[in-house]
Write an enzyme that holds these catalytic residues in place. Sequence first.
Site, PDB file in Angstrom:
ATOM      1  N   GLU A   1      -7.294  -6.710  -6.144  1.00 46.38           N
ATOM      2  CA  GLU A   1      -7.917  -6.709  -4.822  1.00 46.38           C
ATOM      3  C   GLU A   1      -8.780  -7.936  -4.561  1.00 46.38           C
ATOM      4  O   GLU A   1      -9.089  -8.248  -3.407  1.00 46.38           O
ATOM      5  CB  GLU A   1      -8.758  -5.450  -4.646  1.00 46.38           C
ATOM      6  CG  GLU A   1      -8.768  -4.922  -3.238  1.00 46.38           C
ATOM      7  CD  GLU A   1      -7.389  -4.476  -2.784  1.00 46.38           C
ATOM      8  OE1 GLU A   1      -6.888  -5.045  -1.804  1.00 46.38           O
ATOM      9  OE2 GLU A   1      -6.820  -3.563  -3.401  1.00 46.38           O
TER      10      GLU A   1
ATOM     11  N   THR B   1       0.838  -1.196   0.000  1.00 44.57           N
ATOM     12  CA  THR B   1       0.000   0.000   0.000  1.00 44.57           C
ATOM     13  C   THR B   1       0.878   1.252   0.000  1.00 44.57           C
ATOM     14  O   THR B   1       2.090   1.178  -0.095  1.00 44.57           O
ATOM     15  CB  THR B   1      -0.871   0.024   1.276  1.00 44.57           C
ATOM     16  OG1 THR B   1      -0.068  -0.398   2.377  1.00 44.57           O
ATOM     17  CG2 THR B   1      -2.064  -0.873   1.175  1.00 44.57           C
TER      18      THR B   1
ATOM     19  N   SER C   1      -9.523  -5.693   4.970  1.00 40.05           N
ATOM     20  CA  SER C   1      -8.232  -5.021   4.776  1.00 40.05           C
ATOM     21  C   SER C   1      -7.527  -4.834   6.110  1.00 40.05           C
ATOM     22  O   SER C   1      -8.161  -4.759   7.164  1.00 40.05           O
ATOM     23  CB  SER C   1      -8.451  -3.655   4.124  1.00 40.05           C
ATOM     24  OG  SER C   1      -7.269  -2.888   4.142  1.00 40.05           O
ATOM     25  N   SER C   2      -6.193  -4.730   6.055  1.00 40.74           N
ATOM     26  CA  SER C   2      -5.389  -4.428   7.240  1.00 40.74           C
ATOM     27  C   SER C   2      -5.012  -2.955   7.327  1.00 40.74           C
ATOM     28  O   SER C   2      -4.311  -2.553   8.263  1.00 40.74           O
ATOM     29  CB  SER C   2      -4.101  -5.264   7.224  1.00 40.74           C
ATOM     30  OG  SER C   2      -4.390  -6.629   7.281  1.00 40.74           O
TER      31      SER C   2
ATOM     32  N   ASN D   1      -3.104  -3.254  -4.025  1.00 39.83           N
ATOM     33  CA  ASN D   1      -2.832  -4.556  -3.414  1.00 39.83           C
ATOM     34  C   ASN D   1      -1.390  -4.979  -3.663  1.00 39.83           C
ATOM     35  O   ASN D   1      -0.491  -4.350  -3.154  1.00 39.83           O
ATOM     36  CB  ASN D   1      -3.836  -5.619  -3.862  1.00 39.83           C
ATOM     37  CG  ASN D   1      -3.973  -6.722  -2.813  1.00 39.83           C
ATOM     38  OD1 ASN D   1      -3.630  -6.536  -1.649  1.00 39.83           O
ATOM     39  ND2 ASN D   1      -4.469  -7.875  -3.216  1.00 39.83           N
TER      40      ASN D   1
END
Length: 594
Positions: A410, A371, A442-443, A391
């Site tokens: 993604e 990212t 998502s993180s 991604n």
Amino acid sequence: MLTLSLLQRIVGLLFFSALAPALAGPRREEIFARHGVVATDDGRCSKIGVEVLMDGGHAVDAAVATSLCLGVVSGASSGIGGGSFMLIRLDDGTTQAIDMRETAPMKASEDMYHGNETLKKVGILSVAVPGQLAGLHKAWEQHGKLPWERLVKPAESLARNGFKISPYVRYEMEQTESGIFADQGLREIFTSNGSLLKVNDTCYNKKLANALRLISTYGIKIFYNGAVGINLINDIQKAGGILTMDDLRRYQAKIREPITSEFLGLKLIGFPPPSSGGATMMLMLNILAQYEIPLGLSGALGMHRKIEALKNAFAVRSNLGDPEFVNVTAVLSDMLSPRFAKILKKDINDDRTYGPWHYGGWWNPLRDHGTSHVSIIDKDRNAVAMTNTVNAYFGAQILSPSTGIILNNEMDDFSMPTNDCSTCHPPPAPANFIRPGKRPLSSMSPTIVLRDGKLKAVLGASGGANIIAGTTQVFLNHFIHRFEPLKAVMAPRFYHQWMPNIAYYENWTSVIGDHYQMPSYILESLEEKGHVLDKFTRGVVCQFVVAIQQYCVEEFREETGSARALVESTKEIRKCERLVGVSDPRKGGFPAGY
């Protein structure tokens, strides 16, 4: 007898002994400013953002311009072919979370990959519906002060007139060299005479410049229901993809309510699901708050406790998903609950670690990818923490030949069911299975920090699932261990995702020559407690902006014209606020301010 402050200094000196050469002298990765700061992965974009602020722009204006810039000069990590999370805190205390995460196409289905994970990871079927532009425009419509065209123009100029390949982008190109040469669009942009472009070679993406010119003139309708979108969809369908113009027309950026948590007098504002970063970070901090602060989190034992808290938090994280498709109310409530954290803390043993099943996770966590993060504070103390992504490096490793847009992959962030679970320990998480229109978990962890209602910091990071550990450690380094902002970012880090049961530690040299290495005494202690250790050769990259109260020495000297008067009249020195911006050297970027 040693005082508490002296003990803290000793621990800090031990921890930073390996970093002494890297921290010697002033660093361009740190800037001090009075009015506004923009910290990004690439200094060119930081400068563009500050120019927007100096022109009277809002923090959101700067976020739009810097994100579009990053999509050009750092297109391997972000861009208008991907998505983002933007967390906003206005000077009046209002907060917003703008979700511009990519969505699954309407023709997508739970079993669309038929067990073939490669199709999910790379290639045309890994592409989800891009959302960044929709979210940027929505944020600008609500908060922007400058014309839309003014914000898009810098990115267009870079794409048209050329930009130098940075050392980190060159590294990303090396990691995906075969994919770049396999795709005609990427090959035309990032290679020359049969070789990858080198560091400082000039790169042009004139098709992207043309698309940005249309977007600057006609707005985002040209992308979601016009010529740019039509060309993009035609390219995707020619390559065998399933996205349609109806997918683009249907896409909507969502405004969500941020999540909050209290930690030792600080208020954290984080992004809600489909981001798992904010909740996981807050659960980890709620566990750690039960130890003696700061000594209980210092040294080798403190590192062990942080890892154990992270493992517990990641085990719970796998129950999260898109709240419009999965009821996450109960699990989110648990993750934000100090009472729930107390239950988890009771199972942490200071003498040993355990296998994954000890931590109670039911589902195999998915590991998302790279990212790019932006942290911004403007002169009015509006704040933006924004994380962008396509991604994996270069997303699907496909560049739309008619628009110059790098396509995301993604869809790989969704979990995929399997009929053969003989090797699934544990099985994939149903909360994150594919549904048409759904957003994958998502993180990304954009975070804003307050104390007594006043803005104290904006932070976040890039680096896939390890973003959570990296962001939390920078936060703890500054606010608990009292490291200066640059040291808080540069400190060597560990990473753990519960599954696999491996504690990764930094031992590598960055693209600009800094070496990061966890002290050996900490590694030896962790091994004695049973941790499985492995080197991590690519660290998470954090952007950190801090508001610090200082005495206004410079202003007082300017007003009195005398340094002596300053000394003789200290009672007249008033306190004021300084902004300190840090761009993580791990990626070679630097901040800008004024």
